[in-house]
Design a protein around this motif. Structure first.
Motif, mmCIF file in Angstrom:
data_model
loop_
_atom_site.group_PDB
_atom_site.id
_atom_site.type_symbol
_atom_site.label_atom_id
_atom_site.label_comp_id
_atom_site.label_asym_id
_atom_site.label_seq_id
_atom_site.Cartn_x
_atom_site.Cartn_y
_atom_site.Cartn_z
ATOM 1 N N ASN A 168 -16.526 45.332 -9.633
ATOM 2 C CA ASN A 168 -15.426 45.353 -10.673
ATOM 3 C C ASN A 168 -15.395 46.638 -11.541
ATOM 4 O OD1 ASN A 168 -14.316 42.703 -10.756
ATOM 5 N ND2 ASN A 168 -16.133 41.772 -11.653
ATOM 6 N N ARG A 169 -16.558 47.244 -11.278
ATOM 7 C CA ARG A 169 -16.593 48.615 -12.157
ATOM 8 C C ARG A 169 -15.768 49.344 -11.237
ATOM 9 N NH1 ARG A 169 -20.119 51.018 -15.664
ATOM 10 N NH2 ARG A 169 -20.442 48.646 -16.198
ATOM 11 N N ARG A 171 -12.911 48.862 -9.462
ATOM 12 C CA ARG A 171 -11.461 48.508 -9.828
ATOM 13 C C ARG A 171 -11.282 49.073 -11.247
ATOM 14 N NH1 ARG A 171 -12.350 42.227 -8.539
ATOM 15 N NH2 ARG A 171 -11.765 42.038 -6.361
ATOM 16 N N LEU A 172 -12.058 48.831 -12.201
ATOM 17 C CA LEU A 172 -12.049 49.401 -13.397
ATOM 18 C C LEU A 172 -11.789 50.935 -13.425
ATOM 19 C CD1 LEU A 172 -11.796 49.319 -16.662
ATOM 20 C CD2 LEU A 172 -14.263 49.161 -16.694
ATOM 21 N N HIS A 203 -16.503 61.441 -21.858
ATOM 22 C CA HIS A 203 -16.480 60.130 -22.253
ATOM 23 C C HIS A 203 -16.525 59.427 -21.200
ATOM 24 C CE1 HIS A 203 -15.942 57.260 -25.367
ATOM 25 N NE2 HIS A 203 -15.334 56.795 -24.665
ATOM 26 N N THR A 207 -18.803 56.477 -20.125
ATOM 27 C CA THR A 207 -18.501 55.219 -20.255
ATOM 28 C C THR A 207 -18.712 54.127 -19.031
ATOM 29 O OG1 THR A 207 -17.233 55.743 -22.028
ATOM 30 C CG2 THR A 207 -16.837 53.551 -21.277
ATOM 31 N N ARG B 169 -12.434 56.339 -26.340
ATOM 32 C CA ARG B 169 -12.288 55.039 -25.779
ATOM 33 C C ARG B 169 -11.126 54.340 -25.634
ATOM 34 N NH1 ARG B 169 -16.861 52.139 -24.948
ATOM 35 N NH2 ARG B 169 -17.965 54.029 -24.933
ATOM 36 N N TYR B 200 -13.638 39.850 -13.581
ATOM 37 C CA TYR B 200 -13.161 41.056 -14.048
ATOM 38 C C TYR B 200 -12.742 41.413 -15.303
ATOM 39 C CZ TYR B 200 -10.397 45.238 -13.869
ATOM 40 O OH TYR B 200 -9.874 46.684 -14.259
ATOM 41 N N HIS B 203 -15.879 41.810 -17.164
ATOM 42 C CA HIS B 203 -16.552 42.863 -16.765
ATOM 43 C C HIS B 203 -16.033 44.128 -17.625
ATOM 44 C CE1 HIS B 203 -18.807 45.702 -14.353
ATOM 45 N NE2 HIS B 203 -18.027 46.587 -14.528
ATOM 46 N N VAL B 204 -14.506 44.213 -17.842
ATOM 47 C CA VAL B 204 -13.948 45.223 -18.575
ATOM 48 C C VAL B 204 -14.363 44.950 -20.074
ATOM 49 C CG1 VAL B 204 -11.855 46.001 -19.291
ATOM 50 C CG2 VAL B 204 -11.947 45.313 -17.151
ATOM 51 N N THR B 207 -17.828 46.283 -20.514
ATOM 52 C CA THR B 207 -17.957 48.082 -20.241
ATOM 53 C C THR B 207 -17.256 48.782 -21.321
ATOM 54 O OG1 THR B 207 -18.018 47.437 -17.879
ATOM 55 C CG2 THR B 207 -17.518 49.669 -18.467
ATOM 56 N N LEU B 208 -16.174 48.235 -21.757
ATOM 57 C CA LEU B 208 -15.549 49.257 -22.702
ATOM 58 C C LEU B 208 -15.792 48.760 -24.110
ATOM 59 C CD1 LEU B 208 -11.902 49.317 -20.831
ATOM 60 C CD2 LEU B 208 -13.869 50.981 -20.871
#
Lengths: 214, 214
Positions: A168-169, A171-172, A203, A207, B169, B200, B203-204, B207-208
């Motif tokens: 997933n990371r 893909r992101l 950044h 992140t 971000r 997913y 996860h996003v 993460t964000l």
DNA sequence: CCCTGTCAATACGGTAGCGTATGGATCTCG
DNA sequence: CGAGATCCATACGCTACCGTATTGACAGGG
């Protein structure tokens, strides 16, 4: 020159195949199939796949299509040849990349930073992104993107992420790459000044790349 | 229906303007300018801006261009009308969005999740992304994207991020959005099954969106 | 020196789309 | 009912491009 504020210009010397100071130049101004492919890639980089036509390209090269149809069957044949050349080069790049740096985190960070500073590759990738309808373009892009995402997933895995998280990371990260390309190259979202741009890249690195706590 | 595995179909009832069970139907099969605009947006959603032509569209509607040119000056006039309608609706959506949820983190999470489940909007946005060369398309997309990034930046600011971090971000998040659109909608990167897709998205989110430690 | 292969120009036919012009049909309203 | 407005069809000219066919230019090897 980085991704922002970059202009797009031919930059194709008669490919790597012509090292001519003078020796091996068979004719004056005659074109090889390779020359057409190079010109096609230049045109794609500058104006996109839709602008790739045989008559326009011929005009650009100062000849007529009489020449073109000696080298290629059709417009699509040219497109496919161009895609083929591009794909193999990109794939080679990916492999060459493979293990340049030992530390897994540094490898990723380096990849992100280098990606943010290269140009030509991304311009074409971005142009092809806008032509995914075309049946010859999509499979190429699918293969390449898959490979790159897999590569990223592996790299994240090496950082200690779970299998699922790593995928997933990846893909992101790749989505962020693709999106940023479109935003900058196509949308021209505002020309960020270089310092700002570097800050953005850092950044992103902080992140998206976890601190290797495995 | 979510972003993955979604098909694209007309889905335009004769816009909101025609509530007719029977009452206000002036003619049989005659078209208004609005109807043309709706059809144009449908066509764009399905086949992209490049496929928007007056003769193709007329065929699709079962009339000839004789009709079209009564309503519009030119192909570009139609495109601009369609873009205008789309832009105002999108902008309104953004505003309506504004403060539906009090908690700043929950607001962002909700936004991400909802975005991952809507469809129509994204299909058109994604189609327009591929037409950024067109002089009528780019400014629209620039305005909308700017606004949305600003909105995101504000939201991240409310989470306690520094001004600079919040902006970066926001850029990163929006790039991830745009990239994912292209990857899924255009590239069809592989049809992820719904469970995977939800994972997913989570996860996003994790993460964000930072944990509100202000 | 000429013959053959290589690359290019010209001319042609065909398609698809844009935009215009003009007349026909139908609806509305006085 | 008739006149104007509204919407649509048809026919036309124009452009840009694709692909084909034919001929021309020119080099190098026999």
């Amino acid at each position: 020159m980085d991704l922002v504020n970059a202009s797009v210009r031919p930059l194709s010397a008669p490919p790597p195949s012509a090292p001519d100071p003078l020796p091996a130049k068979p004719d004056r101004g005659r074109l090889s199939a390779d020359a057409w492919v190079d010109a096609a890639l230049d045109l794609i980089a500058e104006q996109g796949v839709a602008a790739l036509g045989v008559e326009p390209l011929a005009r650009r090269l100062g000849v007529t299509k009489g020449s073109f149809y000696w080298h290629f069957e059709s417009r699509d044949a040219l497109l496919e040849a161009a895609l083929k050349r591009w794909e193999t080069r990109e794939m080679e790049g990916l492999i060459r990349e493979a293990d340049r740096i030992a530390d897994p985190r540094e490898r990723l960070v380096d990849l992100f930073r280098r990606t943010s500073r290269e140009m030509r590759t991304h311009v074409i990738y971005s142009a092809l992104l806008k032509a995914l309808d075309h049946p010859a373009v999509r499979p190429v892009m699918q293969r390449l993107s898959q490979r790159r995402i897999q590569y990223l997933a592996l790299a994240f895995r090496a950082l200690g992420l779970s299998r699922r998280d790593a995928i997933n990371r990846a893909r992101l990260s790749y989505a962020a790459y693709v999106g940023f390309l479109q935003l900058i190259l196509q949308l021209r979202l505002q020309r960020i000044d270089p310092a700002d741009y570097d800050a953005y890249v850092e950044h992103v690195v902080e992140t998206l790349i976890p601190p290797l706590l495995a």
